[in-house]
Design a protein around this motif. Structure first.
Motif, PDB file in Angstrom:
ATOM      1  N   PRO A 180       3.835 -18.134   4.594  1.00  0.00           N
ATOM      2  CA  PRO A 180       4.478 -16.995   5.278  1.00  0.00           C
ATOM      3  C   PRO A 180       5.937 -16.782   4.901  1.00  0.00           C
ATOM      4  N   PRO A 181       6.805 -17.824   4.923  1.00  0.00           N
ATOM      5  CA  PRO A 181       8.203 -17.544   4.573  1.00  0.00           C
ATOM      6  C   PRO A 181       8.395 -17.077   3.136  1.00  0.00           C
ATOM      7  N   ILE A 182       7.641 -17.657   2.191  1.00  0.00           N
ATOM      8  CA  ILE A 182       7.786 -17.223   0.797  1.00  0.00           C
ATOM      9  C   ILE A 182       7.239 -15.808   0.617  1.00  0.00           C
ATOM     10  N   ALA A 183       6.154 -15.478   1.319  1.00  0.00           N
ATOM     11  CA  ALA A 183       5.602 -14.117   1.239  1.00  0.00           C
ATOM     12  C   ALA A 183       6.596 -13.098   1.803  1.00  0.00           C
TER      13      ALA A 183
ATOM     14  N   PHE B 105      -1.283 -15.576  -4.035  1.00  0.00           N
ATOM     15  CA  PHE B 105      -2.383 -14.644  -3.790  1.00  0.00           C
ATOM     16  C   PHE B 105      -2.051 -13.621  -2.702  1.00  0.00           C
ATOM     17  N   PRO B 106      -1.463 -14.018  -1.560  1.00  0.00           N
ATOM     18  CA  PRO B 106      -1.078 -13.009  -0.568  1.00  0.00           C
ATOM     19  C   PRO B 106      -0.143 -11.939  -1.130  1.00  0.00           C
ATOM     20  N   LEU B 107       0.804 -12.352  -1.975  1.00  0.00           N
ATOM     21  CA  LEU B 107       1.731 -11.378  -2.542  1.00  0.00           C
ATOM     22  C   LEU B 107       1.047 -10.449  -3.540  1.00  0.00           C
TER      23      LEU B 107
ATOM     24  N   GLU C 271       8.663  -6.888  14.178  1.00  0.00           N
ATOM     25  CA  GLU C 271       7.598  -5.887  14.053  1.00  0.00           C
ATOM     26  C   GLU C 271       6.359  -6.500  13.401  1.00  0.00           C
ATOM     27  N   ALA C 272       6.564  -7.351  12.412  1.00  0.00           N
ATOM     28  CA  ALA C 272       5.428  -7.965  11.717  1.00  0.00           C
ATOM     29  C   ALA C 272       4.608  -8.834  12.665  1.00  0.00           C
ATOM     30  N   LEU C 273       5.276  -9.520  13.584  1.00  0.00           N
ATOM     31  CA  LEU C 273       4.586 -10.419  14.512  1.00  0.00           C
ATOM     32  C   LEU C 273       3.693  -9.665  15.498  1.00  0.00           C
ATOM     33  N   GLU C 274       3.860  -8.338  15.592  1.00  0.00           N
ATOM     34  CA  GLU C 274       3.019  -7.539  16.483  1.00  0.00           C
ATOM     35  C   GLU C 274       1.542  -7.627  16.103  1.00  0.00           C
ATOM     36  N   VAL C 275       1.271  -7.942  14.836  1.00  0.00           N
ATOM     37  CA  VAL C 275      -0.124  -8.034  14.397  1.00  0.00           C
ATOM     38  C   VAL C 275      -0.853  -9.169  15.116  1.00  0.00           C
TER      39      VAL C 275
ATOM     40  N   ASN D  17      -6.603  -5.868   5.298  1.00  0.00           N
ATOM     41  CA  ASN D  17      -5.544  -5.013   4.754  1.00  0.00           C
ATOM     42  C   ASN D  17      -5.871  -3.536   4.949  1.00  0.00           C
ATOM     43  N   ASN D  18      -7.152  -3.172   4.893  1.00  0.00           N
ATOM     44  CA  ASN D  18      -7.563  -1.792   5.151  1.00  0.00           C
ATOM     45  C   ASN D  18      -7.292  -1.364   6.586  1.00  0.00           C
ATOM     46  N   ASN D  19      -7.275  -2.312   7.507  1.00  0.00           N
ATOM     47  CA  ASN D  19      -7.133  -1.980   8.925  1.00  0.00           C
ATOM     48  C   ASN D  19      -5.716  -2.163   9.462  1.00  0.00           C
ATOM     49  N   VAL D  20      -4.771  -2.523   8.600  1.00  0.00           N
ATOM     50  CA  VAL D  20      -3.375  -2.693   9.019  1.00  0.00           C
ATOM     51  C   VAL D  20      -2.506  -1.807   8.128  1.00  0.00           C
ATOM     52  N   ALA D  21      -1.912  -0.760   8.714  1.00  0.00           N
ATOM     53  CA  ALA D  21      -1.121   0.193   7.936  1.00  0.00           C
ATOM     54  C   ALA D  21       0.336  -0.234   7.795  1.00  0.00           C
ATOM     55  N   HIS D  22       0.817  -1.062   8.703  1.00  0.00           N
ATOM     56  CA  HIS D  22       2.209  -1.518   8.682  1.00  0.00           C
ATOM     57  C   HIS D  22       2.379  -2.570   7.583  1.00  0.00           C
ATOM     58  N   GLU D  23       3.271  -2.307   6.616  1.00  0.00           N
ATOM     59  CA  GLU D  23       3.404  -3.190   5.452  1.00  0.00           C
ATOM     60  C   GLU D  23       3.817  -4.607   5.844  1.00  0.00           C
ATOM     61  N   GLY D  24       4.764  -4.733   6.761  1.00  0.00           N
ATOM     62  CA  GLY D  24       5.212  -6.054   7.181  1.00  0.00           C
ATOM     63  C   GLY D  24       4.102  -6.851   7.848  1.00  0.00           C
ATOM     64  N   GLN D  25       3.302  -6.177   8.665  1.00  0.00           N
ATOM     65  CA  GLN D  25       2.175  -6.840   9.331  1.00  0.00           C
ATOM     66  C   GLN D  25       1.111  -7.242   8.326  1.00  0.00           C
ATOM     67  N   ARG D  26       0.911  -6.410   7.304  1.00  0.00           N
ATOM     68  CA  ARG D  26      -0.058  -6.749   6.247  1.00  0.00           C
ATOM     69  C   ARG D  26       0.362  -8.017   5.526  1.00  0.00           C
ATOM     70  N   VAL D  27       1.641  -8.098   5.168  1.00  0.00           N
ATOM     71  CA  VAL D  27       2.139  -9.272   4.457  1.00  0.00           C
ATOM     72  C   VAL D  27       1.979 -10.520   5.310  1.00  0.00           C
ATOM     73  N   LEU D  28       2.331 -10.416   6.599  1.00  0.00           N
ATOM     74  CA  LEU D  28       2.255 -11.575   7.481  1.00  0.00           C
ATOM     75  C   LEU D  28       0.816 -12.041   7.662  1.00  0.00           C
TER      76      LEU D  28
END
Length: 502
Positions: free
Chosen positions: A108-111, A161-163, A273-277, A400-411
């Protein structure tokens, strides 16, 4: 209620704009902010082909080296790694296990840093790092040295891979993503096959100076480091900054992602905002499926040479016989991913893949006399590979298809993907030396995880289908997930227009 229904009807009506309009800017060509389907399909195909040709081959090669550097320990073990370094009982399994601790902790931190400083630059840096640690592994002379290197290897590979997944979501629409990820991820299967071929060749080198497994680490590490330097200067920062597109194409590329991938393109990362996921219940269902998928995925990646060794071949043939199952796994991955994109469905194909794995491990476990049922036993190895790669790709694509927020997708991706990989801790400890050559407890445990994963994917898919129906009834109009621009879905399921991508 009436106004909401009218808004939804307008959103749907906006889709039917003529295909004959040409693209010149973000306001021409029917590229309305409320239209989720770009109307000039010819222009879209041209852009997608350019992305395919420029991005996918390079990313696939990068991931091939990523998989090679992570999984070459199994090949080295067949060449006497444990004997040469005088490992004690259980130390080889510990080497496999320690990789996954930093792999999960640092993902998570590196992503997040990758999102901030751009994946196009961070990915090659990570590649250079894990290539360097593979090179250094050739100089290890005891367990402690290799143990330390495996720790740093896990750290440098953690967010790779996440990135890559996040990076591709900034170039492709949601319905285009699975097959592109599949082409990229197929490199993992090809890597396993190539690793077997490479090991087959390297282990025949007759040298009085170095053991065969040291040559393996040297060759793979040197190639990885060299390609990382090239990738650093090659990868474009984003779709709207790609130098191989003209101004009109860059405008369309930006619009495609704005309406059918991200709520805000290239949005600044904000942890709160990312943690909202994590407040979305479906998140935990996705993560549970990742756990169930991770055990068979890592069992095949780490122990396929040992599984095939039961068939009675020497070390050279054992590595050679891993090639065909891994190649067939890559083919099955592409078939399922293309079918998934064509039908715009994820859950049924995830279930099918996990069922393949379950069946393969059960068949292999049920065979008592391998020599009398040699063909069936080897066929079971093929089924094991069919059901590991495809569900991994499709599951990452699904959330990833179901999360539109970029920060939440990365997390979510940086937690989900390492979570599947950390199940290598389970895989590396259930394949015990005392259970050789059949590994019965490991086979049954792996099959059980596959069965539970199939069930969870089916239940989550059904929940999404019923929830979409409920939302349609409440709105009084039938809406498909592709009909709503993703820029209006920043808050996810809280938004009335939200529809699950099944």
């Amino acid at each position: 209620m009436a106004s909401h229904k009218d808004d939804l009807e307008k959103a749907k009506d906006g889709i039917s704009i003529s295909n004959d309009v040409s693209v010149h800017s973000t306001h021409e060509a029917g590229m309305n902010d409320d239209v989720a389907r770009v109307v000039d399909h010819k222009a879209e195909r041209i852009i997608s082909r350019k992305f395919d040709m420029r991005l996918l081959p390079v990313l696939a090669v990068m991931y091939l080296f990523n998989a090679l550097d992570k999984g070459n320990l199994g090949n080295a073990q067949t060449d006497g790694l444990s004997t040469d370094l005088k490992f004690k009982d259980g130390q080889y399994n510990l080497l496999l296990s320690i990789f996954y601790v930093p792999y999960v902790v640092f993902a998570p931190p590196i992503a997040m840093l990758g999102k901030k400083y751009n994946p196009a630059r961070v990915l090659p840096i990570l590649m250079f790092s894990f290539g360097s640690f593979t090179l250094l592994a050739a100089s290890a002379h005891n367990f402690s040295g290799l143990f330390a290197l495996r720790w740093f290897l896990g750290m440098s590979e953690s967010a790779f891979f996440p990135l890559v997944i996040y990076y591709l979501t900034t170039f492709y629409r949601r319905g285009e993503l699975a097959r592109r990820l599949a082409i990229f991820y197929a490199a993992s299967n090809i890597a396993n096959a190539f690793s077997g071929l490479l090991s087959f060749g390297v282990f025949q080198i007759e040298s009085t100076h170095l053991e065969g497994w040291r040559y393996l680490f040297l060759i793979e590490g040197a190639c990885t480091v060299s390609f990382a330097v090239f990738a650093y200067w090659y990868l474009p920062h984003s779709a709207n900054e790609a130098k191989f597109l003209n101004d009109e194409e860059r405008a369309l590329a930006f619009h495609r992602i704005q309406v059918d991938s991200s709520s805000v393109v290239n949005e600044e990362f904000r942890l709160k905002e990312a943690l909202e996921v994590l407040k979305m219940p479906a998140t935990y269902a996705f993560l549970c499926i990742e756990i169930c998928l991770g055990v068979p995925l890592q069992a095949v990646a780490l122990f396929l040479p040992q599984i095939i060794q039961r068939l009675g071949y020497d070390k050279i043939k054992t590595n050679l016989y891993t090639v065909a199952p891994n190649v067939s796994g890559a083919v099955m991955l592409l078939i399922l991913a293309f079918c998934s994109d064509f039908t715009r469905l994820r859950s049924p194909f995830i279930m099918l893949g996990l069922l393949f794995t379950f069946t393969g491990f059960i068949i292999y476990a049920a065979i008592n006399d391998v020599q009398n049922q040699l063909k069936l036993a080897y066929y079971a190895c093929f089924m094991m590979t069919w059901g590991t790669s495809a569900p991994s790709v499709l599951l990452s694509t699904w959330y990833n298809n179901n999360v539109a927020h970029e920060g939440q997708r990365v997390l979510l991706t940086s937690v989900g993907v390492p979570l599947a990989n950390v199940m290598g801790l389970v895989s590396s400890n259930i394949f015990r030396e005392k259970d050789k050559p059949k590994y019965m407890p490991a086979l049954i445990t792996t099959a059980a995880f596959g069965a539970v994963g199939t069930l969870l994917a089916g239940l989550l898919g059904l929940y999404m289908w019923f929830d979409n129906k409920r939302r349609d009834r409440k709105a009084g109009v039938k809406i498909d997930a592709r009909d709503i621009p993703t820029k209006r879905l920043r808050d996810g399921p809280k938004v009335p227009e939200f529809r699950w991508f099944l």
